[in-house]
Design a protein around this motif. Sequence first.
Motif, PDB file in Angstrom:
ATOM      1  N   ALA A  37       8.819  -6.326   8.279  1.00 47.77           N
ATOM      2  CA  ALA A  37       8.044  -7.199   7.297  1.00 47.77           C
ATOM      3  C   ALA A  37       6.977  -7.728   7.713  1.00 47.77           C
ATOM      4  O   ALA A  37       5.899  -7.830   7.006  1.00 47.77           O
ATOM      5  CB  ALA A  37       9.029  -8.501   7.088  1.00 47.77           C
ATOM      6  N   GLN A  38       6.799  -8.148   9.186  1.00 47.54           N
ATOM      7  CA  GLN A  38       5.653  -8.951   9.502  1.00 47.54           C
ATOM      8  C   GLN A  38       4.453  -7.988   9.529  1.00 47.54           C
ATOM      9  O   GLN A  38       3.311  -8.187   9.142  1.00 47.54           O
ATOM     10  CB  GLN A  38       5.651  -9.540  11.062  1.00 47.54           C
ATOM     11  CG  GLN A  38       4.472 -10.230  11.677  1.00 47.54           C
ATOM     12  CD  GLN A  38       4.401 -11.549  10.987  1.00 47.54           C
ATOM     13  OE1 GLN A  38       5.259 -12.091  10.661  1.00 47.54           O
ATOM     14  NE2 GLN A  38       3.102 -11.862  10.721  1.00 47.54           N
ATOM     15  N   ASP A  39       4.552  -6.650  10.141  1.00 44.35           N
ATOM     16  CA  ASP A  39       3.736  -5.519  10.175  1.00 44.35           C
ATOM     17  C   ASP A  39       3.165  -5.304   8.478  1.00 44.35           C
ATOM     18  O   ASP A  39       2.056  -5.140   8.320  1.00 44.35           O
ATOM     19  CB  ASP A  39       3.967  -4.465  10.772  1.00 44.35           C
ATOM     20  CG  ASP A  39       4.131  -4.769  12.457  1.00 44.35           C
ATOM     21  OD1 ASP A  39       3.759  -5.675  12.787  1.00 44.35           O
ATOM     22  OD2 ASP A  39       5.120  -4.055  12.922  1.00 44.35           O
ATOM     23  N   LEU A  40       3.841  -5.254   7.646  1.00 42.85           N
ATOM     24  CA  LEU A  40       3.602  -4.658   6.552  1.00 42.85           C
ATOM     25  C   LEU A  40       2.790  -5.911   5.673  1.00 42.85           C
ATOM     26  O   LEU A  40       2.075  -5.586   4.898  1.00 42.85           O
ATOM     27  CB  LEU A  40       5.141  -4.221   5.692  1.00 42.85           C
ATOM     28  CG  LEU A  40       5.755  -3.319   5.877  1.00 42.85           C
ATOM     29  CD1 LEU A  40       7.000  -3.168   5.198  1.00 42.85           C
ATOM     30  CD2 LEU A  40       5.031  -1.868   5.547  1.00 42.85           C
ATOM     31  N   ALA A  41       3.127  -7.068   6.028  1.00 38.43           N
ATOM     32  CA  ALA A  41       2.484  -8.239   5.403  1.00 38.43           C
ATOM     33  C   ALA A  41       1.201  -8.281   5.984  1.00 38.43           C
ATOM     34  O   ALA A  41       0.324  -8.482   5.105  1.00 38.43           O
ATOM     35  CB  ALA A  41       3.270  -9.483   5.734  1.00 38.43           C
ATOM     36  N   GLU A  42       0.899  -8.103   7.340  1.00 33.82           N
ATOM     37  CA  GLU A  42      -0.413  -8.160   7.850  1.00 33.82           C
ATOM     38  C   GLU A  42      -1.173  -6.902   7.273  1.00 33.82           C
ATOM     39  O   GLU A  42      -2.339  -7.079   7.040  1.00 33.82           O
ATOM     40  CB  GLU A  42      -0.247  -8.118   9.349  1.00 33.82           C
ATOM     41  CG  GLU A  42       0.071  -9.298   9.872  1.00 33.82           C
ATOM     42  CD  GLU A  42       0.543  -9.117  11.547  1.00 33.82           C
ATOM     43  OE1 GLU A  42       0.095  -7.912  12.165  1.00 33.82           O
ATOM     44  OE2 GLU A  42       1.048 -10.139  11.976  1.00 33.82           O
ATOM     45  N   ARG A  68      -5.893  -5.894   3.091  1.00 33.85           N
ATOM     46  CA  ARG A  68      -6.355  -4.826   2.049  1.00 33.85           C
ATOM     47  C   ARG A  68      -7.310  -5.726   1.153  1.00 33.85           C
ATOM     48  O   ARG A  68      -6.963  -6.846   0.837  1.00 33.85           O
ATOM     49  CB  ARG A  68      -5.022  -4.288   1.042  1.00 33.85           C
ATOM     50  CG  ARG A  68      -4.277  -3.360   1.941  1.00 33.85           C
ATOM     51  CD  ARG A  68      -3.194  -2.979   0.776  1.00 33.85           C
ATOM     52  NE  ARG A  68      -3.915  -2.330  -0.427  1.00 33.85           N
ATOM     53  CZ  ARG A  68      -4.009  -0.997  -0.590  1.00 33.85           C
ATOM     54  NH1 ARG A  68      -3.252  -0.258   0.245  1.00 33.85           N
ATOM     55  NH2 ARG A  68      -4.387  -0.514  -1.631  1.00 33.85           N
ATOM     56  N   ALA A  69      -8.423  -5.018   0.452  1.00 38.31           N
ATOM     57  CA  ALA A  69      -9.213  -5.894  -0.194  1.00 38.31           C
ATOM     58  C   ALA A  69      -8.952  -6.171  -1.591  1.00 38.31           C
ATOM     59  O   ALA A  69      -9.067  -7.009  -2.235  1.00 38.31           O
ATOM     60  CB  ALA A  69     -10.462  -4.933  -0.478  1.00 38.31           C
ATOM     61  N   ASP A  70      -7.766  -5.482  -2.011  1.00 41.18           N
ATOM     62  CA  ASP A  70      -6.982  -5.671  -3.482  1.00 41.18           C
ATOM     63  C   ASP A  70      -5.834  -6.594  -3.302  1.00 41.18           C
ATOM     64  O   ASP A  70      -5.532  -7.039  -4.444  1.00 41.18           O
ATOM     65  CB  ASP A  70      -6.627  -4.353  -3.984  1.00 41.18           C
ATOM     66  CG  ASP A  70      -5.537  -3.600  -3.393  1.00 41.18           C
ATOM     67  OD1 ASP A  70      -5.276  -4.160  -2.139  1.00 41.18           O
ATOM     68  OD2 ASP A  70      -5.106  -2.637  -3.666  1.00 41.18           O
ATOM     69  N   THR A  71      -5.709  -7.447  -2.199  1.00 35.82           N
ATOM     70  CA  THR A  71      -4.591  -8.218  -2.155  1.00 35.82           C
ATOM     71  C   THR A  71      -5.317  -9.523  -1.849  1.00 35.82           C
ATOM     72  O   THR A  71      -5.819  -9.978  -0.908  1.00 35.82           O
ATOM     73  CB  THR A  71      -3.804  -8.093  -0.757  1.00 35.82           C
ATOM     74  OG1 THR A  71      -3.068  -6.646  -1.216  1.00 35.82           O
ATOM     75  CG2 THR A  71      -2.596  -9.099  -0.442  1.00 35.82           C
ATOM     76  N   SER A  72      -4.911 -10.645  -2.429  1.00 39.97           N
ATOM     77  CA  SER A  72      -5.535 -11.990  -2.537  1.00 39.97           C
ATOM     78  C   SER A  72      -4.549 -12.976  -1.806  1.00 39.97           C
ATOM     79  O   SER A  72      -4.894 -14.027  -1.537  1.00 39.97           O
ATOM     80  CB  SER A  72      -5.990 -12.450  -3.873  1.00 39.97           C
ATOM     81  OG  SER A  72      -4.919 -12.738  -4.774  1.00 39.97           O
ATOM     82  N   TRP A  73      -3.221 -12.787  -1.562  1.00 38.62           N
ATOM     83  CA  TRP A  73      -2.154 -13.620  -1.187  1.00 38.62           C
ATOM     84  C   TRP A  73      -1.020 -12.861  -0.612  1.00 38.62           C
ATOM     85  O   TRP A  73      -0.648 -11.935  -1.374  1.00 38.62           O
ATOM     86  CB  TRP A  73      -1.856 -14.807  -2.267  1.00 38.62           C
ATOM     87  CG  TRP A  73      -0.929 -15.996  -2.088  1.00 38.62           C
ATOM     88  CD1 TRP A  73      -1.310 -16.849  -1.243  1.00 38.62           C
ATOM     89  CD2 TRP A  73       0.436 -15.823  -2.180  1.00 38.62           C
ATOM     90  NE1 TRP A  73      -0.282 -17.939  -1.137  1.00 38.62           N
ATOM     91  CE2 TRP A  73       0.894 -17.167  -1.710  1.00 38.62           C
ATOM     92  CE3 TRP A  73       1.252 -15.191  -2.827  1.00 38.62           C
ATOM     93  CZ2 TRP A  73       2.047 -17.506  -1.642  1.00 38.62           C
ATOM     94  CZ3 TRP A  73       2.762 -15.595  -2.835  1.00 38.62           C
ATOM     95  CH2 TRP A  73       2.977 -16.798  -2.232  1.00 38.62           C
ATOM     96  N   VAL A  74      -0.385 -13.331   0.519  1.00 38.73           N
ATOM     97  CA  VAL A  74       0.434 -12.785   1.057  1.00 38.73           C
ATOM     98  C   VAL A  74       1.446 -13.694   1.562  1.00 38.73           C
ATOM     99  O   VAL A  74       0.922 -14.704   2.143  1.00 38.73           O
ATOM    100  CB  VAL A  74       0.293 -11.578   2.143  1.00 38.73           C
ATOM    101  CG1 VAL A  74       1.466 -11.021   2.584  1.00 38.73           C
ATOM    102  CG2 VAL A  74      -0.581 -10.701   1.642  1.00 38.73           C
ATOM    103  N   LYS A  75       2.694 -13.856   1.462  1.00 40.42           N
ATOM    104  CA  LYS A  75       3.878 -14.730   2.146  1.00 40.42           C
ATOM    105  C   LYS A  75       5.217 -13.965   2.401  1.00 40.42           C
ATOM    106  O   LYS A  75       5.475 -13.233   1.645  1.00 40.42           O
ATOM    107  CB  LYS A  75       3.994 -15.708   1.078  1.00 40.42           C
ATOM    108  CG  LYS A  75       4.601 -17.051   1.764  1.00 40.42           C
ATOM    109  CD  LYS A  75       4.861 -18.119   0.947  1.00 40.42           C
ATOM    110  CE  LYS A  75       5.861 -19.195   1.746  1.00 40.42           C
ATOM    111  NZ  LYS A  75       5.470 -19.812   2.862  1.00 40.42           N
ATOM    112  N   LEU A  76       5.799 -14.220   3.488  1.00 33.80           N
ATOM    113  CA  LEU A  76       7.014 -13.882   3.935  1.00 33.80           C
ATOM    114  C   LEU A  76       7.934 -14.958   3.431  1.00 33.80           C
ATOM    115  O   LEU A  76       7.664 -16.131   3.613  1.00 33.80           O
ATOM    116  CB  LEU A  76       7.165 -13.738   5.469  1.00 33.80           C
ATOM    117  CG  LEU A  76       6.559 -12.512   6.090  1.00 33.80           C
ATOM    118  CD1 LEU A  76       6.446 -12.915   7.630  1.00 33.80           C
ATOM    119  CD2 LEU A  76       7.046 -11.293   5.690  1.00 33.80           C
ATOM    120  N   ALA A  77       9.069 -14.389   2.790  1.00 40.76           N
ATOM    121  CA  ALA A  77      10.372 -15.161   2.302  1.00 40.76           C
ATOM    122  C   ALA A  77      11.527 -14.603   2.537  1.00 40.76           C
ATOM    123  O   ALA A  77      11.546 -13.470   3.243  1.00 40.76           O
ATOM    124  CB  ALA A  77       9.815 -15.123   0.699  1.00 40.76           C
TER     125      ALA A  77
END
Length: 197
Positions: A74-79, A84-93
């Motif tokens: 999860a951590q590596d995938l979230a990072e 990525r330029a097309d991603t504006s927000w990421v959160k682990l849940a």
Amino acid sequence: MPNHSSGLIHALRIDGRAPFSAIADVLDVSAQTVSRRYRRLCADAALRVVGLAEPQRSDRTQWLLRLTTGTRAAQDLAEALARRADTSWVKLASGGTEIVAIVHTATADGPAGHALLLHDIPRTAGITAVSAHCVLHTYLGGPTAWSGHQQAFDAAQQRRLRTAVAEAASVTAAPEVRASLSHADHDLLDALQRDGA
């Protein structure tokens, strides 16, 4: 009175083009203090100012992604998503077993517009489930919303900042119309997504 960090971040959320002098005026500190705090937040807290087109006014579609994965991946995938330029927000849940992200894709049909959704994610090892939801309307958020735990500026301070930024830029508010972006516009947005400061 907000502290310098929360006030500076709130000011940049209101308008990322806000000059340090305008932010300093609202915070009642020197521009040098704001500049120092900005550099410290960039170095210590990974603060970045980026430029993104508003999906409602451009040819972009906003997606809410929910990816289920093992805690080790999860951590590596979230990072990776955050880079990525097309991603504006990421959160682990969900205790680190789910990634929630906001992704922007081209509205036009075609494989290039949905590369992340159709090709990249399904082929990524460690993802056990994918859920993608097209965002039709944002009920909370947008260019004037403060998503932190507290409201750093009151309404009068926010008006002062917006007025100062508008005067510094000598511009009036753009009409709320959907625009078709040219190749040059896309090149400029790509650069602003990497660094909007």
